[in-house]
Each structure stands twice: as structure tokens, then as C-alpha cells.
Design a protein around this motif. Structure first.
Motif, PDB file in Angstrom:
ATOM      1  N   SER A  89      -4.312  -3.393  19.566  1.00 50.58           N
ATOM      2  CA  SER A  89      -2.988  -3.790  20.047  1.00 50.58           C
ATOM      3  C   SER A  89      -1.874  -3.401  19.082  1.00 50.58           C
ATOM      4  O   SER A  89      -0.781  -3.074  19.521  1.00 50.58           O
ATOM      5  CB  SER A  89      -2.940  -5.292  20.311  1.00 50.58           C
ATOM      6  OG  SER A  89      -3.192  -6.004  19.116  1.00 50.58           O
ATOM      7  N   ASP A 104       9.873  -8.334  23.520  1.00 49.57           N
ATOM      8  CA  ASP A 104       9.269  -8.991  24.691  1.00 49.57           C
ATOM      9  C   ASP A 104       8.225  -8.090  25.355  1.00 49.57           C
ATOM     10  O   ASP A 104       7.164  -8.555  25.780  1.00 49.57           O
ATOM     11  CB  ASP A 104      10.346  -9.381  25.704  1.00 49.57           C
ATOM     12  CG  ASP A 104      11.221 -10.518  25.194  1.00 49.57           C
ATOM     13  OD1 ASP A 104      10.737 -11.308  24.354  1.00 49.57           O
ATOM     14  OD2 ASP A 104      12.385 -10.619  25.637  1.00 49.57           O
ATOM     15  N   ASP A 105       8.532  -6.805  25.437  1.00 52.96           N
ATOM     16  CA  ASP A 105       7.568  -5.859  26.007  1.00 52.96           C
ATOM     17  C   ASP A 105       6.270  -5.864  25.206  1.00 52.96           C
ATOM     18  O   ASP A 105       5.173  -5.832  25.781  1.00 52.96           O
ATOM     19  CB  ASP A 105       8.143  -4.432  26.023  1.00 52.96           C
ATOM     20  CG  ASP A 105       9.329  -4.278  26.959  1.00 52.96           C
ATOM     21  OD1 ASP A 105       9.451  -5.077  27.908  1.00 52.96           O
ATOM     22  OD2 ASP A 105      10.134  -3.354  26.731  1.00 52.96           O
ATOM     23  N   THR A 107       5.041  -8.298  23.294  1.00 56.47           N
ATOM     24  CA  THR A 107       4.282  -9.549  23.440  1.00 56.47           C
ATOM     25  C   THR A 107       3.539  -9.574  24.774  1.00 56.47           C
ATOM     26  O   THR A 107       2.410 -10.061  24.839  1.00 56.47           O
ATOM     27  CB  THR A 107       5.207 -10.783  23.331  1.00 56.47           C
ATOM     28  OG1 THR A 107       6.226 -10.695  24.312  1.00 56.47           O
ATOM     29  CG2 THR A 107       5.800 -10.895  21.948  1.00 56.47           C
ATOM     30  N   GLN A 108       4.144  -9.024  25.795  1.00 59.88           N
ATOM     31  CA  GLN A 108       3.508  -9.051  27.111  1.00 59.88           C
ATOM     32  C   GLN A 108       2.396  -8.012  27.243  1.00 59.88           C
ATOM     33  O   GLN A 108       1.329  -8.299  27.760  1.00 59.88           O
ATOM     34  CB  GLN A 108       4.548  -8.839  28.211  1.00 59.88           C
ATOM     35  CG  GLN A 108       5.521  -9.993  28.346  1.00 59.88           C
ATOM     36  CD  GLN A 108       6.647  -9.688  29.306  1.00 59.88           C
ATOM     37  OE1 GLN A 108       6.697  -8.619  29.913  1.00 59.88           O
ATOM     38  NE2 GLN A 108       7.560 -10.642  29.442  1.00 59.88           N
ATOM     39  N   SER A 109       2.644  -6.802  26.774  1.00 60.04           N
ATOM     40  CA  SER A 109       1.672  -5.733  27.025  1.00 60.04           C
ATOM     41  C   SER A 109       0.577  -5.641  25.967  1.00 60.04           C
ATOM     42  O   SER A 109      -0.501  -5.116  26.248  1.00 60.04           O
ATOM     43  CB  SER A 109       2.389  -4.387  27.158  1.00 60.04           C
ATOM     44  OG  SER A 109       3.043  -4.069  25.955  1.00 60.04           O
ATOM     45  N   GLY A 111      -0.325  -8.395  23.809  1.00 63.10           N
ATOM     46  CA  GLY A 111      -0.902  -9.681  23.454  1.00 63.10           C
ATOM     47  C   GLY A 111      -0.529 -10.141  22.050  1.00 63.10           C
ATOM     48  O   GLY A 111      -1.240 -10.941  21.448  1.00 63.10           O
ATOM     49  N   LYS A 114       5.224 -13.378  19.088  1.00 61.81           N
ATOM     50  CA  LYS A 114       6.592 -12.881  18.930  1.00 61.81           C
ATOM     51  C   LYS A 114       6.823 -12.422  17.487  1.00 61.81           C
ATOM     52  O   LYS A 114       7.441 -11.381  17.257  1.00 61.81           O
ATOM     53  CB  LYS A 114       7.594 -13.959  19.309  1.00 61.81           C
ATOM     54  CG  LYS A 114       9.013 -13.460  19.280  1.00 61.81           C
ATOM     55  CD  LYS A 114       9.983 -14.461  19.844  1.00 61.81           C
ATOM     56  CE  LYS A 114      11.370 -13.833  19.791  1.00 61.81           C
ATOM     57  NZ  LYS A 114      12.372 -14.620  20.423  1.00 61.81           N
TER      58      LYS A 114
END
Length: 131
Positions: A89, A104-105, A107-109, A111, A114
Motif C-alpha cells: 500500500s 483522502d484518496d 486513505t480510501q484506496s 487502506g 490519515k
């Protein structure tokens, strides 16, 4: 008659000396005024220079502090990447940041937390600014 001519010449000479002395006083006063204006401008320029120098010193101190904060980021990122070798990741996040992804991208894509996403983003920005 010679005495009268001599007296007249002395009077003209006296009047001329008086006029020249007046003009000299006027020139001295004008020069003093110009000197005062020049001195005031020097003082103003000295104040500006002092302000610029103080700003430069503060900017240098802040830059030094930023370098101190940013310097350990590559090692921290390496440590984070080595923490779980099966998880790609962080490498993926680094690539996405290079493509313009936001925190934000990431953290979402990927894992990431922040804080981790911000670290990756700041590291990428630091490398980009350094190059």
C-alpha cells in the motif's frame, strides 16, 4: 576726481561683495536642506534594510526548521514500508501521490490511516521540491 572714482569703485566692490555673501548664504542654506533630505532618505533606507535582513534571518530559521522536520521523512517511510512487506500500500500510495492523489484518496484506496497518507504526501512534496 581720482578719489571720487576710487570711492565709486570701492562702493561697487563693496556692493558686489555684499551680494556675493548673500548668494553664498543662500547656497549654504539650500545645501543644508538638501543634506537634511539626503540624511532622512539614508535613515529610511537603513530601516528598510534592517527590516529585510530581519525577515531574511527569520526565513532562514524557518527553512532550517522545515529541513529538520522533513529530513527524517524518507527513513520513516522506509520503516513503514518494511513493517509489512506483503502489503504494497505504501508503494502504491507513493505512485498515486505522484499522479496527484489527495490524502483522502490515499486513505480510501490504499487502506492507510490519515497520518500515514499525510506522511506519504509530504514526503512526495519534499522530494518534488528538492528536485
Amino acid at each position: 576726481m581720482l578719489a571720487a572714482a576710487l570711492a565709486l569703485a570701492c562702493a561697487v566692490l563693496g556692493w558686489t561683495c555684499h551680494r556675493l555673501a548673500q548668494r553664498l548664504r543662500q547656497e549654504v542654506e539650500a545645501q543644508a536642506a538638501r543634506d537634511a533630505v539626503r540624511d532622512q532618505k539614508f535613515k529610511e533606507l537603513a530601516r528598510c534594510l534592517e527590516a529585510y535582513l530581519a525577515g531574511s534571518v527569520r526565513m532562514g530559521e524557518e527553512l532550517h526548521e522545515l529541513r529538520r522536520v522533513v529530513a527524517p521523512l524518507p527513513d520513516k517511510l522506509s520503516q513503514l514500508e518494511q513493517r509489512d512487506p506483503s502489503n504494497l500500500s505504501f508503494s502504491q500510495a507513493a505512485r498515486l501521490v505522484g499522479l496527484g492523489a489527495s490524502v483522502d484518496d490515499l486513505t480510501q484506496s490504499c487502506g492507510l490511516t490519515k497520518a500515514e497518507a499525510e506522511l506519504v504526501s509530504k514526503l512526495h512534496q519534499a522530494r518534488k521540491d528538492h528536485d
